[in-house]
Design an enzyme around this catalytic site. Structure first.
Site, short mmCIF file in Angstrom:
data_model
loop_
_atom_site.label_atom_id
_atom_site.label_comp_id
_atom_site.label_asym_id
_atom_site.label_seq_id
_atom_site.Cartn_x
_atom_site.Cartn_y
_atom_site.Cartn_z
N GLY A 12 0.82 -1.21 0.00
CA GLY A 12 0.00 0.00 0.00
C GLY A 12 0.84 1.25 0.00
N GLY A 14 -0.30 4.39 0.19
CA GLY A 14 -1.08 5.52 0.69
C GLY A 14 -0.26 6.32 1.68
CG PHE A 15 -1.83 9.91 3.44
CD1 PHE A 15 -1.12 11.06 3.14
CD2 PHE A 15 -3.14 9.80 2.97
CE1 PHE A 15 -1.68 12.08 2.38
CE2 PHE A 15 -3.71 10.82 2.21
CZ PHE A 15 -2.98 11.96 1.93
N GLY A 16 0.08 6.07 4.98
CA GLY A 16 0.83 5.27 5.94
C GLY A 16 2.00 4.53 5.32
CD GLU A 172 -14.43 18.08 2.80
OE1 GLU A 172 -13.64 18.63 3.58
OE2 GLU A 172 -14.20 16.96 2.27
CG ASP A 301 -8.55 4.34 6.15
OD1 ASP A 301 -8.57 5.00 7.20
OD2 ASP A 301 -8.68 4.85 5.02
CB ALA A 317 -4.26 11.88 5.60
#
Length: 421
Positions: A12, A14-16, A172, A301, A317
Site C-alpha cells: 500500500g 497511501g499515506f501510511g 464537502e 484504515d 491521513a
C-alpha cells in the site's frame, strides 16, 4: 550490518505506507513497495476532482517518481491477494510471491453498503481517482441530459443530487455541488436554470459532521442550508435503485446518487486470521503489530486501535502518517536490538470545507468557522501536497474559483455521455 539486508515489504502506497518508506531511508533495509495502482493519491482532495475543481494530476503522483532517488526501494505494480505468515511471503494475484522479514500492511479501505452491495452500481462512492472521474462524469452529464429533457418530472430527476452520509466527504460534496449549480453553471445553459437543482444530503444520525464539536456541527448545518443544500437528519436510506432512493418511507426520484456513508477495511484481517471489528479493521496490539505476529504491522484504515487517550484512532491521513512513522521507528529500533514502545496518536485537529468560502476547524479547545477557517483549511491542504508545481496549480485553481466561480476541470471523459441513469 553484514550479510543480506533486512527485507521490509510494504503493501500500500497511501499515506501510511509512503510515510513508512520515507522514514526508513538510511536504515540499511531493502524495501519492496507494492500497490495495485501506480500512484500515490492525496485523498482529502478527491472530492474536488469529482466536482470539477481540480484535475487528477493535481492530487496524484507516480510512486516510481517519488522513489526515484531511493535505490534500496523496489516498487511493484501488483495486487496483493494474501499473506502466508508461515512462509513469510506476500501472495500476489498473478500467482507469484514476495518474501519478507518484516511486513507492513497499509492496504486501506473500500466502500461499505451495510449489506446492500447492489446499491454500488447506482450510488458510487469516492475512494480512488477512477471513482472521482466517474462521479464527475455523472454530475456533469446530469446537467447535460437535463438541458435536452422536455418532460418536467424527468428533468427534475436529472437535476436532483442525493448524497448519502454527512461526514466530511458528504458535506464537502454537497456544498460544492450546490455552489456549482448556483454560481458556476447558470450562464452555460439555455434550456434549464441550474439554480433550480436540488442537492439533498441524507444522514441517518442526528447531525452533520458527527466527529466535530456540537457548535461547529450546527454551524455547518446552517451554512449548508444557506447555500441551498437540503439536509435530512435522522433518516436512514432503505433503498437505492436506478430511479432514486427511499428514506423514512419517502421515495425521491434522483438520477445522481453518491455514497459517503461508510467504509470497510481491506481483507487484511482475513488474510491473517486476525481479530477484526465490525468494519473489518484488524485489531492490532499497542505497537501496531498483528497479535501473535510481531514481524507483521498493520496501519491506517486497515486497523482499529484505541491509542487516542483511550479512544479509537480516526481513519484520517495524519493518523496513518503517524502510524507509518511509528512503524519505521520500531523497525529501526529492532535492528539496533531495542524497542520503540507503544503507539500513541496525537490529534492535530479536524477540518472540513462547507463551500468555497466556508469551513470549520476543530482543534479541541480552539475552534474556527467561516472564511478564516476556509483560508486555513486551504493553506493546510496545499502545504501537504507533494511538489511545488502541484501546490501552485491547486492554489491557482482555488483562487480562480474564489474570484470567478469557474471550475476549469469540467471535462466529461470515460465514454462521453454514457453514464448510469
Amino acid at each position: 550490518m553484514t550479510g543480506n539486508p533486512h527485507r521490509v515489504v510494504i503493501v500500500g502506497a497511501g499515506f501510511g505506507g509512503l510515510e513508512t518508506t520515507y522514514r526508513l531511508a538510511g536504515s540499511g533495509v531493502a524495501i519492496t513497495l507494492i500497490d495495485r495502482r501506480n500512484h500515490h493519491l492525496f485523498q482529502p482532495l478527491l472530492y474536488q476532482v469529482a466536482t470539477a475543481s481540480l484535475a487528477t494530476s493535481d492530487i496524484a503522483w507516480p510512486v516510481r517518481h517519488l522513489m526515484r532517488d531511493r535505490p534500496e526501494v523496489t516498487t511493484l505494480f501488483a495486487t496483493a491477494s494474501g499473506v502466508d505468515s508461515a512462509r513469510k511471503s506476500v501472495q500476489l494475484e498473478d500467482g507469484s510471491e514476495v518474501p519478507y522479514d518484516t511486513l507492513v500492511l497499509a492496504t486501506g479501505a473500500r466502500h461499505a453498503y451495510f449489506g446492500h452491495d447492489e446499491w454500488e452500481q447506482w450510488a458510487p462512492g469516492l475512494k480512488t481517482l477512477e471513482d472521482a472521474t466517474t462521479l464527475r462524469r455523472h454530475i456533469l452529464v446530469a446537467f447535460e441530459r437535463a438541458e435536452r429533457e422536455t418532460d418536467p418530472a424527468r428533468r427534475a430527476a436529472r437535476l436532483t443530487f442525493v448524497i448519502v452520509g454527512a461526514g466530511p466527504t458528504g458535506v464537502e460534496l454537497a456544498g460544492t455541488i450546490a455552489e456549482m449549480a448556483h454560481h458556476t453553471l447558470p450562464g452555460d445553459f439555455r434550456n434549464i436554470d441550474t439554480r433550480k437543482a436540488r442537492v439533498i444530503l441524507i444522514e441517518a444520525g442526528p447531525r452533520v459532521l458527527a466527529g466535530f464539536a456540537d457548535d461547529l456541527s450546527a454551524y455547518a448545518l446552517a451554512s449548508l442550508e444557506k447555500i441551498g443544500v437540503e439536509v435530512v437528519l435522522g433518516q436512514a436510506v432503505t433503498e437505492i435503485d436506478r430511479e432514486g432512493v427511499v428514506y423514512g418511507g419517502v421515495r425521491l426520484n434522483a438520477k445522481t446518487k453518491i455514497w459517503a456513508a461508510g467504509v470497510r477495511a481491506s481483507p487484511a484481517a482475513e488474510w491473517l486470521g486476525a481479530p477484526a471489528d465490525r468494519a473489518g479493521r484488524v485489531q492490532v496490539a499497542d505497537d501496531l503489530t498483528i497479535p501473535g505476529h510481531p514481524e507483521i504491522f498493520a496501519i491506517g484504515d486497515t486497523v482499529s486501535i484505541n491509542a487516542w487517550e483511550g479512544k479509537p484512532v480516526p481513519g484520517i491521513a495524519p493518523a496513518a502518517k503517524q502510524q507509518g512513522r511509528h512503524v519505521a521507528d520500531t523497525i529501526k529500533a529492532r535492528l539496533r536490538g531495542a524497542s520503540a514502545g507503544p503507539f500513541r496518536y496525537k490529534h492535530a485537529g479536524s477540518l472540513a470545507q462547507i463551500g468555497k468560502r466556508l469551513a470549520v476547524i476543530d482543534f479541541g479547545k480552539f475552534k474556527l468557522r467561516g472564511t478564516i477557517a476556509w483560508w486555513i483549511w486551504g493553506i493546510a491542504h496545499i502545504y501537504f501536497l507533494i511538489g511545488l508545481r502541484h501546490r501552485m496549480a491547486v492554489a491557482l485553481s482555488w483562487l480562480w474559483i474564489y474570484v470567478r466561480d469557474q471550475r476549469a476541470a469540467r471535462l466529461i471523459t470515460q465514454g462521453s455521455s454514457k453514464v448510469v441513469g
